[in-house]
Design an enzyme around this catalytic site. Sequence first.
Site, PDB file in Angstrom:
ATOM      1  N   ASP A  17       2.881   2.396   3.044  1.00 25.67           N
ATOM      2  CA  ASP A  17       4.028   1.979   3.837  1.00 25.67           C
ATOM      3  C   ASP A  17       4.106   0.482   4.045  1.00 25.67           C
ATOM      4  OD1 ASP A  17       5.356   4.493   4.437  1.00 25.67           O
ATOM      5  OD2 ASP A  17       3.484   5.004   5.461  1.00 25.67           O
ATOM      6  N   LYS A  71       1.884  -0.439  13.225  1.00 26.49           N
ATOM      7  CA  LYS A  71       2.168   0.514  14.297  1.00 26.49           C
ATOM      8  C   LYS A  71       1.076   0.499  15.364  1.00 26.49           C
ATOM      9  CE  LYS A  71       3.052   4.355  12.020  1.00 26.49           C
ATOM     10  NZ  LYS A  71       3.665   5.693  11.987  1.00 26.49           N
ATOM     11  N   CYS A  83       0.903  -1.156   0.000  1.00 25.39           N
ATOM     12  CA  CYS A  83       0.000   0.000   0.000  1.00 25.39           C
ATOM     13  C   CYS A  83       0.933   1.193   0.000  1.00 25.39           C
ATOM     14  CB  CYS A  83      -0.929  -0.036   1.199  1.00 25.39           C
ATOM     15  SG  CYS A  83      -0.145  -0.419   2.772  1.00 25.39           S
ATOM     16  N   TRP A 108       2.239  -1.357   6.150  1.00 25.98           N
ATOM     17  CA  TRP A 108       2.052  -1.887   7.504  1.00 25.98           C
ATOM     18  C   TRP A 108       0.593  -1.871   7.949  1.00 25.98           C
ATOM     19  CZ3 TRP A 108       6.237   2.138   8.856  1.00 25.98           C
ATOM     20  CH2 TRP A 108       5.710   3.437   8.803  1.00 25.98           C
TER      21      TRP A 108
END
Lengths: 587, 715
Positions: A361, A401, A359, A363
């Site tokens: 990044d 994250k 996508c 994550w």
Amino acid sequence: MASSSTPKYNSNSLESSSIKRVKMLYCFTDKDVIYMCPFNGPVKGRVYITNYRLYLRSVETDPVVVLNVPLGVISRIEKMGGASSRGENSYGLDITCKDMRNLRFALKQEGHSRRDIFEVLTKHAFPQSHNLPFFAFANEEKFSENGWMVYNPMCEYRRQGLPNERWRVTFINEHYGLCDTYPSLLVVPYNATDDDLKKVAAFRSRNRIPVLSWIHPENQAVIMRCSQPLVGMSGKRNKDDERYLDIIREANGQISKLTIYDARPNVNAVANKATGGGYESEDAYPNAELFFLDIHNIHVMRESLKKLKDIVYPNVEESHWLSSLESTHWLEHIKLVLTGAIQVADKVSSGRSSVLVHCSDGWDRTAQLTSLAMLMLDSYYRTIEGFEVLVQKEWISFGHKFASRIGHGDKNHADADRSPIFLQYIDCVWQMSKQFPTAFEFNEQFLITILDHLYSCRFGTFLYNSESVREKEKVTEKTLSLWSLINSEKSKFTNPFYTKELNRALYPVASMRHLELWVNYYIRWNPRIRQQQPNPVEQRYMELLALRDDYMRRLEELQITNNSKIPNSSASSASPSQMMSHVQTHF
Amino acid sequence: GRGDGAIGLSVCFCTGELLLCEANTVYKYIQEDGSNRGTYGKLICTNFKISFLDEDSASDDNEPQFKNKIIGENDITLQCVDQIYGVYDEKKKLLTGQLRKYPEKLIIYCKDLRVFHFCLRYTKEEEVKRIVSGIVHHSQTPKLLKRLFLFSYASAAPNNTGGRNQTVMFDTLEDWRDELERTKGNVKYKAVVTNEGYRVSEKLPLYFVVPICVSEESILKFQGRGIPIWCWSCHNGAALLKMSAFPKEQDDNTSQMQKAFLDGIYRTISNPPYELLKTEDLSSSLPSLQDIQTAYTRFKQLFLIDNSTDFWATDVKWFSLLESTNWLEIIRRFLKKAIEVAECLERQNSNVLLIEESATDLCCVISSLVQVMMDSYSRTKSGFQSLIQKEWVTGGHSFLDRCNHLHKNDKEEAPLFLLLLDCVWQLVQQYPPAFEFTETYLTVLSDSLYVPIFSTFFFNSQHQKDTNTTGESLKTQSGPFKFLTVWDWSVQFEPKAQALLSNPLYAEKLKPDKSQRKTTRFKHQRQLSLPLTQTKSSPKRGFFREETDHLIKNILGKRIGKFIINSSDEPHNSFKEFYDSWHSKPVDYHGLLLPSIDGPEIKVWAQRYLRWIPEAQLPGGGTIATAAKILDLMEEVQSLQVKMDEEHSQAISRDVQAVPMLRNSARLSSLFPFALLQRQSIKPALPTSTWKDLEDEDDLVKRDDEFVDLSGDMS
């Protein structure tokens, strides 16, 4: 619990708590604390606040109302009303929680009665904003299992048959020098040197290079994950990245193109060029085929959940339930995520093509897609332990994250980094388990428990943003793993209908006709929404299982006695049908 | 040789069935997905059904596991045809009467929601003309009652006596008396014979039950209008009654008379020993028949899907489409009304009188629902069937008109019986252990509405059935007819298939047996424990024996109050309190059962509505996956029992009869037993149209996840 009936699985009442090092911080015994229960009306009660939770027990009510809220769940604490506010119960505290509920307490207006409780709560609900450690670092519970042992990346790759002649394990990121949000151990094409990897890293957002997540045991096609290429406005190219993707394509000996799934909507991918990102262009990557999966960003998801909460809490929208539900778009987002994952899985399985997923990044949406596709393709991940490994691998070790998305211990409730990406993923898993009720070893309670401790900060599992930070904070040494709790009481989280099936791809139907709102999670605080616990179908099955085992035991006994006895002697004993119940069947 | 006669294609004709027209080399699409896969065959139309005879499957041993003995996979009874469309140059046109042009394709939408696509391009023109006009004529144009296949079948069939099943038909005085006794209603109500010879009304059954104090004279006075007719008595003595209201009268004199009559009736039945009486004017508090028909017409459209593209195109807006049909909201309102009535009976100890002009439409739905919720006997198979006989069949619901079986008047059509089944389904899915029958039972029951070999759903009243059975004008040799009842399930299904109509989760009510007392200490155990004996349940099982004391107390403690409390004044709180308090307690599957009616709890009856749509199938999934595991385990337990008995008697071991139907359950379709796994591949179903604009969130959509300029990262 906001309801009068305490759910079965919530065993951690204050009195019988097994959590060690819970310190009593505050006890508000004044009878004028009133919990403004949105379902049962104002409830007088006694409030206790510890370093782990807020606990309320009603007085003078029958049945007793109990509230049990880990402080980690709290997202926002507000004072309502002022010292001069008029009206009954207009002065007090308003607490917004991350788990789809709000709590409101009314206090006496005299003598700044809320000041203490507000301060204690604020300090301990948001320890990170007050330079305090998470409760997980104080928790001294003991479990029979050690959850930190569940995931060993080397074992997991070995389970997948890696390394092999085409894929190697690299320690280039051992000290997080290549990429500080990746795990230390990575699997990459055998034909790419560590030097190549460094060059590729320079062209991928936050150095998140394409690495292997999963390999198909038969056709050797792989699922790779990474971040977007740094194409930028000028349309930069990088020969190393282009060559690297070609090496990946060739690794399973396929002639066809490498399939790249960009999780974003096309326009967003284009817009990303303005900030230096972008996507793989056809010119630069002639051997790759790019598809956009149209999954929206973290902000859209956050707003969607907010809207969902509006229609289910405290009251379920009555008159136009279906259109209200549709207007939240929550299930539509679920549908898109599932659709994307189905495409990834199908490409690998029947298309026999390796895929690259990213996508921006890599994550959030990427973790959703790779881990869902893996769940569809690999039945190991549908076991309790396998699922723990999957979460540990695709989410925790690859730098979803959690700290930013959940805002653990952080008072900044309006932080734009917060987003229910992991919740959305668990919802997708729930939808799959609902569609295939015999395919998963774990039950609904397992998923709800994971979500409860996503916020509670009782375990170290979901703390911090990346493996590198977790290592620095010595999470595995100083905290407990959520999997310790779960694996110590596995039977509680086991689906009795689970039927082991190897190597069967499991594709959910990503149609609104089958997607449902997860009522037992999103509307669980509402006592009017019935949660038949335990589920009667499950209960019936368990009874039958017990009966079968009992019969088998008796049969064995009978056979032994019959074999040792001389014939005729059994005539005197009663027939078993007189001794025990017969199962009525309808055939 | 093949195809030159229906017999050659092993067509299965029913007794009394006649071939009317046929067409060869018709191409039936398996599924309109653009692939145009399909088979050639013969399309025929008889006085019973439209049938496609597949040329290839003549020797096919691949019998579906769940088969209807009368209606095959490619059979459509004439009454099951909903609408027929012709396709002319890619354009769909509704076919109703005389045709001038003949279409190249025929699309038949069925009332059980199957969709058939037939291509006529390769068929001879003459045959096309004959088959298309034949099908349209026989299925879409008005016909006489006596032309229903029901009569051909009954006159041709050998003596269809069949074993008397446990369903109470309510066509004898005895049946009503037994029902009164079962519910302890006989203290205050009596079964009357006043309508013998239909002296009172042709809409009323021959025998019915009224309050003891109501005289024969008053029953006769207004053809039974204005008379409270008993439906059921609650354990506390409160009764559920219905009454057909007087039509709006122009004449002042007449309406004065009617008013005085009603006042008299109310006064009589409000005096002791009767309790308070509440009246419920259903036509003013529930959606009208027209509303119901409109809602269902829109609703069913969502499931009559031509192809995969349609499926995914409607998927995006699915929830709002569903809502706009209003069908689920109507279900909710009926369930809510039934709870309100239950509250009056159960908690306020008040009689409830349902009022409707004919007392044969909304009344049937509400009174049946109330009984299903309050009387656990109605949740057994025979109890439910008896209930349908009592409230609907002898109760005088106009099945013929409401189903529009004769195509006489479209305005009379309204799916009230289906509405009841859908409401009951909501309860079944909310409380699986409370019902002896399964959702499959409800689905096949709804299908049976269109099978004209059973008389059950093909008359408007008992009077109409009686007069047509004996055949007053015996010009022909036929009659008296012996009709079949739908409750003889062996006519449609083999025992193996019938097993799927019984709920393996059903927690049968335990007999209060002294030796069991000790083991039933724990409430939840009692509710869910396994049935202890393989008793043959009596159709008229004793009902609340232990409650008799209660009843006597109620009669002695006579209360005299205002005799009518209009329900519209009733505070909403009383309902909410009743509903909430019930829901806060553990469920007793043999006691009062209240449905949850919050938005998320009212669901689409997927088995009935989605069963023919391949995109909606979950291979190996759905609730059938768990049900199959339970059945497998029950079978295992059963065989262990047999083995143990053998060990005990040390007899020679016999083979245990197994039911192999559900073996390999992992691969059953979620739509089992209906859908055949048409999609051979394991390819997942992928949405073809997915996203629509998030207009209101434009600014968010355009934002990036995190505001970091990546261009700076590059050195």
